[in-house]
Design an enzyme around this catalytic site. Structure first.
Site, PDB file in Angstrom:
ATOM      1  N   LEU A  80     -17.318 -38.351  39.971  1.00  0.00           N
ATOM      2  CA  LEU A  80     -18.471 -37.605  40.483  1.00  0.00           C
ATOM      3  C   LEU A  80     -18.159 -36.127  40.323  1.00  0.00           C
ATOM      4  CD1 LEU A  80     -19.310 -39.382  43.880  1.00  0.00           C
ATOM      5  CD2 LEU A  80     -20.526 -39.654  41.725  1.00  0.00           C
ATOM      6  N   ASP A  81     -19.186 -35.323  40.126  1.00  0.00           N
ATOM      7  CA  ASP A  81     -18.982 -33.878  40.120  1.00  0.00           C
ATOM      8  C   ASP A  81     -18.388 -33.445  41.455  1.00  0.00           C
ATOM      9  OD1 ASP A  81     -20.164 -33.797  37.647  1.00  0.00           O
ATOM     10  OD2 ASP A  81     -22.108 -33.111  38.380  1.00  0.00           O
ATOM     11  N   LYS A  82     -17.655 -32.356  41.428  1.00  0.00           N
ATOM     12  CA  LYS A  82     -17.049 -31.830  42.649  1.00  0.00           C
ATOM     13  C   LYS A  82     -18.087 -31.633  43.751  1.00  0.00           C
ATOM     14  CE  LYS A  82     -14.479 -27.823  44.406  1.00  0.00           C
ATOM     15  NZ  LYS A  82     -13.822 -26.533  44.054  1.00  0.00           N
TER      16      LYS A  82
ATOM     17  N   THR B 126     -21.089 -33.062  44.041  1.00  0.00           N
ATOM     18  CA  THR B 126     -21.914 -34.232  44.334  1.00  0.00           C
ATOM     19  C   THR B 126     -21.223 -35.087  45.388  1.00  0.00           C
ATOM     20  OG1 THR B 126     -22.783 -34.271  42.076  1.00  0.00           O
ATOM     21  CG2 THR B 126     -22.997 -36.299  43.354  1.00  0.00           C
TER      22      THR B 126
END
Length: 325
Positions: free
Chosen positions: A140-142, A144
């Protein structure tokens, strides 16, 4: 620096590039691999690639044999005890095959430039009495929040990774957008391309004829809205490209609240948290040991407050996890 060109063999299997490189150079770090990919020093059949690219038999991988400080590499990694304790608190489901955690916004999943604390670096905290170190199944993106899968042993990792690459893994994200999408439901089929700039990389929409672009497909449905500006959008990614949901929302003129990278018009609004309002809400997947598993992640506090402010229904946290036979 020695440059190697190695052909992928049949026995290498459908393996990720970063994992294959670590077999050739065990002491290389994930951060170095990502940097070499980002700068184009690692290529597959002459093309730029990402660390998560899956290799195929017959492809030629070009990569430099980076010199590693072996004495430093032998030293055990220091685990931040506070972050390790938090990691255990984030678990919302676990069994003999996997963990599911509800990752907060702002926590990196893997290391990279200027990233010292990240989930991948503390997975030993979840090893307990197992002989296997747990491993990440996806990213996951940082910024998100939401569901992150962690496999407890290699067999589970392989089965879960295969499910992610198939349509058998159903993913649902929730986003608060700063405009209401029109139409209220639909499908975005828009290729994406990673572009390097002096101050970092950026994912951009690309022409379908661009051979370096990756096809990206997202289905969506507006679940609620407040006036014409803010909307609760349910997103169903059918592919898993970097920043896919953020770019697709921006391209349909409904960028995500708190997205300072892709929401150029109005990333922040008075009265609302400046954190990214994108949450990995649900995973419906085949379980490595048979049957299916449905997992739902409660909203992070900043999105819960936004829901309440806008009058959206906040889901109950009691039904966060349940299994399906």
């Amino acid at each position: 620096m020695k440059i190697l060109h190695i052909s992928i063999l049949k026995e290498d299997g459908d393996v990720r590039l970063d994992r294959w490189i670590k077999r050739q150079n065990p002491n290389i770090t994930q951060g170095i691999i990502q940097k070499l990919c980002r700068t184009g020093q690692i290529r597959v059949d002459g093309k730029r690639v990402q660390a998560a690219t899956h290799l195929k038999e017959g492809e030629i991988v070009r990569f430099p044999m980076v010199e590693i400080d072996h004495e430093k590499a032998k030293q055990p990694q220091q685990i931040d005890p506070k972050l390790a304790k938090q990691l255990k608190e984030w678990i919302i489901y676990q069994d003999d095959d996997l963990f599911v955690i509800n990752k907060p916004s702002g926590i990196a999943v893997q290391g990279g430039s200027n990233v010292t604390n990240h989930i991948d670096g503390i997975l030993e905290a979840l090893q307990f009495d197992s002989k296997y170190r747990p491993s990440l199944v996806h990213r996951l993106d940082k910024d998100t929040s939401g569901l992150l899968l962690i496999a407890r042993h290699p067999a589970a990792a392989a089965k879960l990774a295969a499910a992610f690459r198939s349509r058998d893994m159903k993913k649902v994200y929730w986003a608060i957008t700063t405009r209401r999408p029109s139409p209220l439901s639909g499908r975005i089929d828009l290729p994406l391309l990673k572009v390097e700039y002096q101050n970092g990389s950026h994912i951009e929409a690309a022409d379908a004829k661009n051979k370096e672009a990756q096809r990206a497909i997202t289905e969506y449905e507006v679940k609620d809205f407040a006036a014409r500006k803010l909307a609760l959008v349910e997103l169903y990614p059918l592919t898993g490209r970097m920043h896919q949901l953020r770019v697709h929302c921006a391209e349909m003129k409904a960028p995500i609240l708190g997205d300072k990278k892709y929401n150029k018009e109005m990333p922040f609004m008075d009265g609302f948290s400046q954190k990214l309002h994108l949450h990995a809400r649900q995973l419906d997947m085949p379980h490595p040991s048979g049957g299916r598993l449905l997992v739902e992640a409660p909203l992070p506090q900043h999105m819960k407050e936004t829901f309440e402010h806008l009058g959206f229904v906040v889901p109950s946290e009691k039904s966060a996890v349940r299994t399906k036979k």
